[in-house]
Design a protein around this motif. Sequence first.
Motif, PDB file in Angstrom:
ATOM      1  N   VAL A  73      -5.477   2.558   4.891  1.00 47.96           N
ATOM      2  CA  VAL A  73      -4.908   3.809   4.394  1.00 47.96           C
ATOM      3  C   VAL A  73      -3.400   3.635   4.278  1.00 47.96           C
ATOM      4  O   VAL A  73      -2.765   3.079   5.186  1.00 47.96           O
ATOM      5  N   TYR A  74      -2.841   4.108   3.172  1.00 47.50           N
ATOM      6  CA  TYR A  74      -1.387   4.080   3.018  1.00 47.50           C
ATOM      7  C   TYR A  74      -0.828   5.428   3.445  1.00 47.50           C
ATOM      8  O   TYR A  74      -1.270   6.474   2.972  1.00 47.50           O
ATOM      9  N   PHE A  75       0.132   5.396   4.380  1.00 45.62           N
ATOM     10  CA  PHE A  75       0.786   6.593   4.897  1.00 45.62           C
ATOM     11  C   PHE A  75       2.219   6.642   4.361  1.00 45.62           C
ATOM     12  O   PHE A  75       3.103   5.982   4.907  1.00 45.62           O
ATOM     13  N   PRO A  76       2.466   7.408   3.295  1.00 50.39           N
ATOM     14  CA  PRO A  76       3.818   7.477   2.742  1.00 50.39           C
ATOM     15  C   PRO A  76       4.858   7.936   3.768  1.00 50.39           C
ATOM     16  O   PRO A  76       5.981   7.430   3.784  1.00 50.39           O
ATOM     17  N   SER A  77       4.482   8.868   4.637  1.00 51.21           N
ATOM     18  CA  SER A  77       5.449   9.380   5.622  1.00 51.21           C
ATOM     19  C   SER A  77       5.864   8.305   6.622  1.00 51.21           C
ATOM     20  O   SER A  77       6.959   8.354   7.175  1.00 51.21           O
ATOM     21  N   LEU A  78       4.997   7.320   6.859  1.00 47.62           N
ATOM     22  CA  LEU A  78       5.310   6.224   7.782  1.00 47.62           C
ATOM     23  C   LEU A  78       5.830   4.987   7.049  1.00 47.62           C
ATOM     24  O   LEU A  78       6.236   4.021   7.688  1.00 47.62           O
ATOM     25  N   HIS A  79       5.770   5.011   5.728  1.00 49.99           N
ATOM     26  CA  HIS A  79       6.146   3.867   4.893  1.00 49.99           C
ATOM     27  C   HIS A  79       5.373   2.619   5.291  1.00 49.99           C
ATOM     28  O   HIS A  79       5.921   1.525   5.369  1.00 49.99           O
ATOM     29  N   GLN A  80       4.082   2.811   5.557  1.00 45.35           N
ATOM     30  CA  GLN A  80       3.266   1.668   5.927  1.00 45.35           C
ATOM     31  C   GLN A  80       1.791   1.950   5.675  1.00 45.35           C
ATOM     32  O   GLN A  80       1.371   3.088   5.552  1.00 45.35           O
ATOM     33  N   ALA A  81       1.053   0.865   5.604  1.00 40.23           N
ATOM     34  CA  ALA A  81      -0.399   0.956   5.551  1.00 40.23           C
ATOM     35  C   ALA A  81      -0.922   0.637   6.942  1.00 40.23           C
ATOM     36  O   ALA A  81      -0.316  -0.144   7.677  1.00 40.23           O
ATOM     37  N   ARG A  82      -2.021   1.251   7.302  1.00 37.67           N
ATOM     38  CA  ARG A  82      -2.684   0.958   8.572  1.00 37.67           C
ATOM     39  C   ARG A  82      -4.128   0.615   8.265  1.00 37.67           C
ATOM     40  O   ARG A  82      -4.719   1.184   7.364  1.00 37.67           O
ATOM     41  N   GLU A  83      -4.661  -0.306   9.029  1.00 40.62           N
ATOM     42  CA  GLU A  83      -6.051  -0.679   8.878  1.00 40.62           C
ATOM     43  C   GLU A  83      -6.782  -0.296  10.144  1.00 40.62           C
ATOM     44  O   GLU A  83      -6.277  -0.488  11.244  1.00 40.62           O
ATOM     45  N   PHE A  84      -7.962   0.278   9.972  1.00 37.49           N
ATOM     46  CA  PHE A  84      -8.756   0.595  11.145  1.00 37.49           C
ATOM     47  C   PHE A  84     -10.216   0.274  10.893  1.00 37.49           C
ATOM     48  O   PHE A  84     -10.694   0.283   9.765  1.00 37.49           O
TER      49      PHE A  84
END
Length: 150
Positions: free
Chosen positions: A96-107
Amino acid sequence: MTRCLSRWIAAALLLAAIAPAASAETLAVTIEQWGLLGSWAVDCAAKPDRDKGALLTYEIRKDGRVMYRRNFGGAKDENEVVSATVSAEGLLNVMVYFPSLHQAREFGLVLLKDGSLRAIYNRSERGEYTIRDGKYVATGAPTPTQQRCD
């Protein structure tokens, strides 16, 4: 020769236009077939709260994009799922790309026999884990199961 080159260019442009739609369709199909669509929470009866549990919702938009909405009560956000694959063991690997965090996270998520959902890992694109092997890295506590709320 020019006519042949024109056909190849037209075919390449058509393929470039179709590929993102096919990719989005494959992503949506993966999410839907695996069983992730809908809303999930540790306790569906509890009001969403950052400390007591969020309401997490996965949905497919009319344009085919898969969205991940988080409701923490006082704070909400919506983020795009950019990829999803299913491992041989049945683990759903979601990015998922989180614009507010300026990063993608994988789960990684697993569906249990009773229909509940459990997070097995959660990591940043730099490989920093918040959940590893089904446990929170900070505390060592196991991740709770989530129930479908809809």
